[in-house]
Design an enzyme around this catalytic site. Sequence first.
Site, mmCIF file in Angstrom:
data_model
loop_
_atom_site.group_PDB
_atom_site.id
_atom_site.type_symbol
_atom_site.label_atom_id
_atom_site.label_comp_id
_atom_site.label_asym_id
_atom_site.label_seq_id
_atom_site.Cartn_x
_atom_site.Cartn_y
_atom_site.Cartn_z
ATOM 1 N N HIS A 176 -5.147 35.167 -81.088
ATOM 2 C CA HIS A 176 -4.170 34.362 -80.353
ATOM 3 C C HIS A 176 -2.778 34.525 -80.970
ATOM 4 O O HIS A 176 -1.961 33.615 -80.928
ATOM 5 C CB HIS A 176 -4.599 32.890 -80.349
ATOM 6 C CG HIS A 176 -5.875 32.649 -79.592
ATOM 7 N ND1 HIS A 176 -6.492 31.428 -79.540
ATOM 8 C CD2 HIS A 176 -6.647 33.474 -78.853
ATOM 9 C CE1 HIS A 176 -7.601 31.514 -78.810
ATOM 10 N NE2 HIS A 176 -7.712 32.753 -78.380
HETATM 11 C C1 LIG Z 1 -10.197 40.003 -78.317
HETATM 12 C C2 LIG Z 1 -9.378 38.872 -77.744
HETATM 13 C C3 LIG Z 1 -10.029 37.691 -77.369
HETATM 14 C C4 LIG Z 1 -9.295 36.643 -76.846
HETATM 15 N N1 LIG Z 1 -9.947 35.570 -76.323
HETATM 16 C C5 LIG Z 1 -9.267 34.682 -75.564
HETATM 17 C C6 LIG Z 1 -9.934 33.703 -74.789
HETATM 18 O O1 LIG Z 1 -11.175 33.626 -74.742
HETATM 19 N N2 LIG Z 1 -9.185 32.844 -74.063
HETATM 20 C C7 LIG Z 1 -7.828 32.890 -74.067
HETATM 21 O O2 LIG Z 1 -7.214 32.044 -73.425
HETATM 22 N N3 LIG Z 1 -7.163 33.808 -74.778
HETATM 23 C C8 LIG Z 1 -7.846 34.729 -75.491
HETATM 24 N N4 LIG Z 1 -7.177 35.715 -76.154
HETATM 25 C C9 LIG Z 1 -5.700 35.686 -76.169
HETATM 26 C C10 LIG Z 1 -5.067 36.100 -74.855
HETATM 27 O O3 LIG Z 1 -5.861 37.050 -74.182
HETATM 28 C C11 LIG Z 1 -3.661 36.639 -75.130
HETATM 29 O O4 LIG Z 1 -2.932 35.671 -75.849
HETATM 30 C C12 LIG Z 1 -2.906 36.940 -73.844
HETATM 31 O O5 LIG Z 1 -3.678 37.786 -73.023
HETATM 32 C C13 LIG Z 1 -1.560 37.593 -74.141
HETATM 33 O O6 LIG Z 1 -0.849 37.738 -72.937
HETATM 34 P P1 LIG Z 1 0.543 38.495 -72.881
HETATM 35 O O7 LIG Z 1 0.959 38.497 -71.446
HETATM 36 O O8 LIG Z 1 1.449 37.922 -73.881
HETATM 37 O O9 LIG Z 1 0.220 39.979 -73.362
HETATM 38 P P2 LIG Z 1 -0.864 41.014 -72.797
HETATM 39 O O10 LIG Z 1 -1.806 40.345 -71.868
HETATM 40 O O11 LIG Z 1 -1.414 41.732 -73.964
HETATM 41 O O12 LIG Z 1 0.003 42.015 -71.916
HETATM 42 C C14 LIG Z 1 0.801 43.017 -72.437
HETATM 43 C C15 LIG Z 1 0.663 44.248 -71.553
HETATM 44 O O13 LIG Z 1 1.724 45.142 -71.820
HETATM 45 C C16 LIG Z 1 1.224 46.453 -71.928
HETATM 46 N N5 LIG Z 1 2.170 47.175 -72.787
HETATM 47 C C17 LIG Z 1 2.405 46.984 -74.109
HETATM 48 N N6 LIG Z 1 3.350 47.806 -74.544
HETATM 49 C C18 LIG Z 1 3.760 48.536 -73.474
HETATM 50 C C19 LIG Z 1 4.726 49.559 -73.289
HETATM 51 N N7 LIG Z 1 5.487 50.018 -74.296
HETATM 52 N N8 LIG Z 1 4.879 50.090 -72.050
HETATM 53 C C20 LIG Z 1 4.109 49.662 -71.018
HETATM 54 N N9 LIG Z 1 3.181 48.688 -71.143
HETATM 55 C C21 LIG Z 1 3.010 48.133 -72.348
HETATM 56 C C22 LIG Z 1 -0.168 46.297 -72.480
HETATM 57 O O14 LIG Z 1 -0.975 47.408 -72.167
HETATM 58 C C23 LIG Z 1 -0.632 45.016 -71.785
HETATM 59 O O15 LIG Z 1 -1.253 45.258 -70.551
HETATM 60 C C24 LIG Z 1 -7.881 36.762 -76.723
HETATM 61 C C25 LIG Z 1 -7.235 37.938 -77.093
HETATM 62 C C26 LIG Z 1 -7.976 39.007 -77.579
HETATM 63 C C27 LIG Z 1 -7.256 40.282 -77.920
#
Ligand SMILES: Cc1cc2nc3c(=O)[nH]c(=O)nc-3n(C[C@H](O)[C@H](O)[C@H](O)COP(=O)(O)OP(=O)(O)OC[C@H]3O[C@@H](n4cnc5c(N)ncnc54)[C@H](O)[C@@H]3O)c2cc1C
Length: 528
Positions: A467
């Site tokens: 997280h």
């Molecule tokens: C193993 C794991 C288990 C988890 N379990 C839970 C759970 O059960 N419940 C829960 O609520 N949360 C959980 N989390 C946390 C939650 O999933 C994350 O906090 C959340 O998904 C983050 O969202 P975000 O939009 O910030 O980033 P992300 O969802 O990571 O989105 C970022 C996106 O940008 C893309 N990207 C990155 N750099 C570039 C670039 N240079 N060019 C183009 N694209 C790029 C990536 O490929 C990705 O698709 C978990 C996380 C993980 C990793």
Amino acid sequence: MEKLFLLISCLLMFTHQFCSEAATSNPEYPYSFMTADAQKAASRSYDYIVVGGGTAGCPLAATLSQHYSVLVLERGDSPYGIPDVEDFRGSPTTNPNVAQGFVSEDGVQLVRARVLGGGSAINGGVYSRASTEYIRKIKWDEKLVYESYEWVERLNAFQQYKLSTWNSATKDGLLQAGVLPYNGHTFDHLVGTKISGSIFDENGKRHTAADLLQYANPENIVVLLNATASRILFSFGSGKPKASGGVEFRSNNDGLIYQISLNQLSINSEVILSAGSIGSTQLLLLSGIGPKRQLKEMNIPALLDSPFVGKQVQDNPSAAFTIVSSKPLEDSYSQLAGILDNSQNYIESGSLVQRNNGTNTQYLGVLDIKLAFPLSRGDLWLKSVDPRDNPYVRYNYYSHSLDLQRCVKGIKVMVNLSMSSSIQEFAFTDSGNSKTLQFLGRALPKNQSNDDALAKLCKEALGTFNHYHGGCQAGLVVNERYLVKGVDNLRVVDGSIYKDSPGTNPQATTMMLGRYMGIHILQERTIS
Ligand SMILES: Cc1cc2nc3c(=O)[nH]c(=O)nc-3n(C[C@H](O)[C@H](O)[C@H](O)COP(=O)(O)OP(=O)(O)OC[C@H]3O[C@@H](n4cnc5c(N)ncnc54)[C@H](O)[C@@H]3O)c2cc1C
Ligand SMILES: *[C@@H]1O[C@H](CO)[C@@H](O)[C@H](O)[C@H]1NC(C)=O
Ligand SMILES: *[C@@H]1O[C@H](CO)[C@@H](O)[C@H](O)[C@H]1NC(C)=O
Ligand SMILES: *[C@@H]1O[C@H](CO)[C@@H](O)[C@H](O)[C@H]1NC(C)=O
Ligand SMILES: *[C@@H]1O[C@H](CO)[C@@H](O)[C@H](O)[C@H]1NC(C)=O
């Protein structure tokens, strides 16, 4: 006025949902607007370029596409048709096609998503809203927050009416250990024990943030896959640098570098970073926005000395304990949350069947605890100028002494949970007819009176829920509308803006945030 606007956009979205569903034919690439053709996607300009089709990026792009043209640049491929992603028994975190592992400078193994849908395509699936206190503290518009949660939940959140054997026992055990009251099935954040929502449906099928693209206007959106953004392109005139030059990216399909520009006819066009805590922070640094000295070390021309980029990043420390069960268990993900009354710890549980080779099957029950609001904070800085490389990240877990004290408090509840009659059901009976819980690896003590021993256990058992958050923190790097300070036409919308992680698990709020900010941006333009 605001109400009417929302009503109209809501109606529009449902129409589009049905339109795009009708256009769905290939189950592997269900959206007509999803492509890996970089040349075609780069042959025009867009009102919004959303970098990262993740947990926040997909709902944001879907919302903006109602009225404006949107390009999503996603470094990963489609999540559709990948069993590791779609089936709850899959192992997405170890599949390099959808995930990229990294080890923090503290030595903790973590993982980032590299697939459309982002973290929601590789995570544990728990769906749980943020607390009312959190929403008030962060100063969001409460009404719009709840409307946005509901918008997400119409497609992506499921109540879990069938508890697995282990989760059912943990639920009873939490109540016996005094984690009260029992709040039943709820998406809300309530002190006590509850059954959380999930993005896995009744059949164990995952619904990622990419499913929210069903709300998009297919005429107004392009989702470009296998496209890794390398930097934001600025133009200079009077006033601040503008991100109107668009974005440079590399197509992983042909290995070529492309530049894609914002619609020059509108002064409101924006590049929006939704690449996550690691990705968005890295992109600001690669674009010359960050601590000047550090940029200089990497030979990146400094566009703006922004000292807080990559500062105060955080990951919630956790500790997992695995119990070898004397009774059969099923594979099950986390279904419960024990929200401790001091609000400093969350307890979750899950189980797995370890089929070693047909002859010896082990049933494992896991009890997990997460520190809710750690005070320890760390840094993120570049390892290289290649956007495909992970940057360095150090979270400094337990560097603040209060974090350790709070962990000790939480472990005491874990000890009581493990000693509850519901969990003791899974103990083995030895020859002397006494029952012992058999742990795989690190054990919970029976005795919770030695604080020093428990503090040592917290440190030894240090793990992560993944997280991690921050890096472009609101108030430091971006302003209250999440616009990057010191430049124009550039915003950040994802988990990198958080000071603290929302809810027991953050994805519900991060999907909500994408929708919420999409509506905000549409409203800003209607008003101005
Ligand atoms: C193993 C794991 C288990 C988890 N379990 C839970 C759970 O059960 N419940 C829960 O609520 N949360 C959980 N989390 C946390 C939650 O999933 C994350 O906090 C959340 O998904 C983050 O969202 P975000 O939009 O910030 O980033 P992300 O969802 O990571 O989105 C970022 C996106 O940008 C893309 N990207 C990155 N750099 C570039 C670039 N240079 N060019 C183009 N694209 C790029 C990536 O490929 C990705 O698709 C978990 C996380 C993980 C990793
Ligand atoms: C994306 O890249 C991967 C790996 O290079 C490739 O196998 C896949 O076919 C590409 N996806 C698309 C939609 O072209
Ligand atoms: C299965 O596991 C057992 C015990 O670990 C081992 O002795 C045996 O050789 C294994 N059998 C096969 C077919 O791998
Ligand atoms: C654990 O249980 C014991 C015995 O019932 C009780 O005295 C103690 O307060 C409990 N500890 C916590 C942290 O709930
Ligand atoms: C637990 O540990 C404390 C301090 O080490 C000790 O005084 C006490 O007797 C122990 N209790 C049990 C039940 O073992």
